[in-house]
Design a protein around this motif. Sequence first.
Motif, PDB file in Angstrom:
ATOM      1  N   GLU A   1       2.196   6.925  -6.565  1.00  0.00           N
ATOM      2  CA  GLU A   1       1.212   7.857  -7.121  1.00  0.00           C
ATOM      3  C   GLU A   1       1.709   9.290  -6.577  1.00  0.00           C
ATOM      4  O   GLU A   1       1.446  10.344  -7.445  1.00  0.00           O
ATOM      5  CB  GLU A   1       0.051   7.445  -6.189  1.00  0.00           C
ATOM      6  N   LEU A   2       2.364   9.517  -5.532  1.00  0.00           N
ATOM      7  CA  LEU A   2       2.804  10.932  -4.988  1.00  0.00           C
ATOM      8  C   LEU A   2       3.869  11.178  -5.837  1.00  0.00           C
ATOM      9  O   LEU A   2       3.980  12.612  -6.178  1.00  0.00           O
ATOM     10  CB  LEU A   2       3.259  10.939  -3.752  1.00  0.00           C
TER      11      LEU A   2
ATOM     12  N   TRP B   1       4.904  12.578   0.822  1.00  0.00           N
ATOM     13  CA  TRP B   1       5.927  11.827   0.222  1.00  0.00           C
ATOM     14  C   TRP B   1       6.844  11.297   1.179  1.00  0.00           C
ATOM     15  O   TRP B   1       7.310  10.085   1.599  1.00  0.00           O
ATOM     16  CB  TRP B   1       6.618  12.220  -1.065  1.00  0.00           C
TER      17      TRP B   1
ATOM     18  N   THR C   1       2.711  17.853  -0.943  1.00  0.00           N
ATOM     19  CA  THR C   1       2.703  16.452  -1.718  1.00  0.00           C
ATOM     20  C   THR C   1       4.083  16.188  -1.231  1.00  0.00           C
ATOM     21  O   THR C   1       4.411  14.915  -0.881  1.00  0.00           O
ATOM     22  CB  THR C   1       3.070  16.817  -3.361  1.00  0.00           C
TER      23      THR C   1
ATOM     24  N   LYS D   1       0.749  -1.222   0.000  1.00  0.00           N
ATOM     25  CA  LYS D   1       0.098  -0.096   0.041  1.00  0.00           C
ATOM     26  C   LYS D   1       0.847   1.249   0.115  1.00  0.00           C
ATOM     27  O   LYS D   1       0.617   1.987  -0.669  1.00  0.00           O
ATOM     28  CB  LYS D   1      -0.920   0.032   1.283  1.00  0.00           C
ATOM     29  N   ILE D   2       1.858   1.369   0.849  1.00  0.00           N
ATOM     30  CA  ILE D   2       2.766   2.411   0.873  1.00  0.00           C
ATOM     31  C   ILE D   2       3.713   2.609  -0.314  1.00  0.00           C
ATOM     32  O   ILE D   2       3.661   3.595  -0.773  1.00  0.00           O
ATOM     33  CB  ILE D   2       3.613   2.324   2.203  1.00  0.00           C
TER      34      ILE D   2
ATOM     35  N   ASN E   1       5.151   8.972   4.268  1.00  0.00           N
ATOM     36  CA  ASN E   1       5.081   7.505   3.396  1.00  0.00           C
ATOM     37  C   ASN E   1       6.246   6.968   3.692  1.00  0.00           C
ATOM     38  O   ASN E   1       6.555   5.675   3.922  1.00  0.00           O
ATOM     39  CB  ASN E   1       4.238   7.594   2.178  1.00  0.00           C
TER      40      ASN E   1
ATOM     41  N   ASN F   1       2.853   1.711  -3.372  1.00  0.00           N
ATOM     42  CA  ASN F   1       1.836   2.142  -4.357  1.00  0.00           C
ATOM     43  C   ASN F   1       1.618   3.595  -4.165  1.00  0.00           C
ATOM     44  O   ASN F   1       1.363   4.583  -5.140  1.00  0.00           O
ATOM     45  CB  ASN F   1       0.447   1.522  -4.455  1.00  0.00           C
ATOM     46  N   ARG F   2       1.302   4.029  -2.830  1.00  0.00           N
ATOM     47  CA  ARG F   2       1.164   5.540  -2.494  1.00  0.00           C
ATOM     48  C   ARG F   2       2.421   6.285  -2.884  1.00  0.00           C
ATOM     49  O   ARG F   2       2.176   7.430  -3.425  1.00  0.00           O
ATOM     50  CB  ARG F   2       0.663   5.570  -1.130  1.00  0.00           C
TER      51      ARG F   2
END
Length: 342
Positions: free
Chosen positions: A135-136, A305, A301, A128-129, A308, A131-132
Amino acid sequence: MRNKTGVRHYFAEGMTTRGYISLLPNMMPSWQRVYVLLGGPGTGKSTLIKVIGLELLDRGYDVDFFRSVRDPDSMAGFIMPKMRLAMLDAMEVSPLRWRAPGVVEKFIDLSIFCDEIKLDKQRSEIYKIENRLQELQTTLEEELAAELGSLIENRALKHKMEKEDISWILGNSARVKVKKEHTGPWPLAENALKLLQKSVIIPYFLHGLTVDGWLNLAPHFLTDFDQIRLEGDETLDALDWVLREAQQLGQMIEIILHPLNPDEVIGIVFPERHLAIWQGNPENLGDQGLDRPFSETLKETLIAWQKNRSQIKGIYMDAINFDQLDAYRETVLNNILCDLTK
């Protein structure tokens, strides 16, 4: 990490308004050996790079460190230019798609020091992290292009540069034909370097993106150099002329690229002559148009980043056996020292 005397820090990659750009392919052909560190964030790769690099410095070797463009306070690798040896964090750089012929690669996976049971319990959270973070990074690149892309256009207009004439290394001086399908500097570099048989050109970035603004490595990078600072609207033309004349010197030429626009040269360094020619004052971000405050969206943003990244590093750090890792560093160092004597 502060610079020791004679040690250089720079970025071998950049997060620009035209996306993520790596300069490593330009450097790799000169290498003989490269140690590639594998493992998740927080497994000690940056620390290993730092400790071994400093140990090699203490033994009298020349070492250049390059920072992570995603996390400028972390080390992404080091290079020993004279010994033609490098060490890279595979997760922080993207060179492996351009493997250079003849370079001996030695892979070191630090995940072997991790407790796999602990990691398995966190596997879904890690995905999950990750992928995050992807995306970021995409969001960050889009925001850079939207927010700061106008800065590049204004600078180009100020210097009366045509939009399609992305001169990058030599501009019109080498009569390099720029084709419309060329979307990056590398086709231009390849064409230009074919015309430059006497000199070797190596590009770097010296500015990193942080929440607090731009991290400027230029003053430290140029500590040991005499400096010529060019001012005024004709600066880019002057740099182009200097580079054109320098082609005939038959020596190494290092060029510093604008962190947002990799087609713009903001400095030229002649290591063998300890001379640097710069667009304005290297200590003044305003001379490169980098004094503009970041928007709240861009800051948010960057903060997200970093948050995460800290989370995923914490997961791996909780699973790694640092005692075993510390003992292994001596093994890696001895292997490198053996390679240096071959």
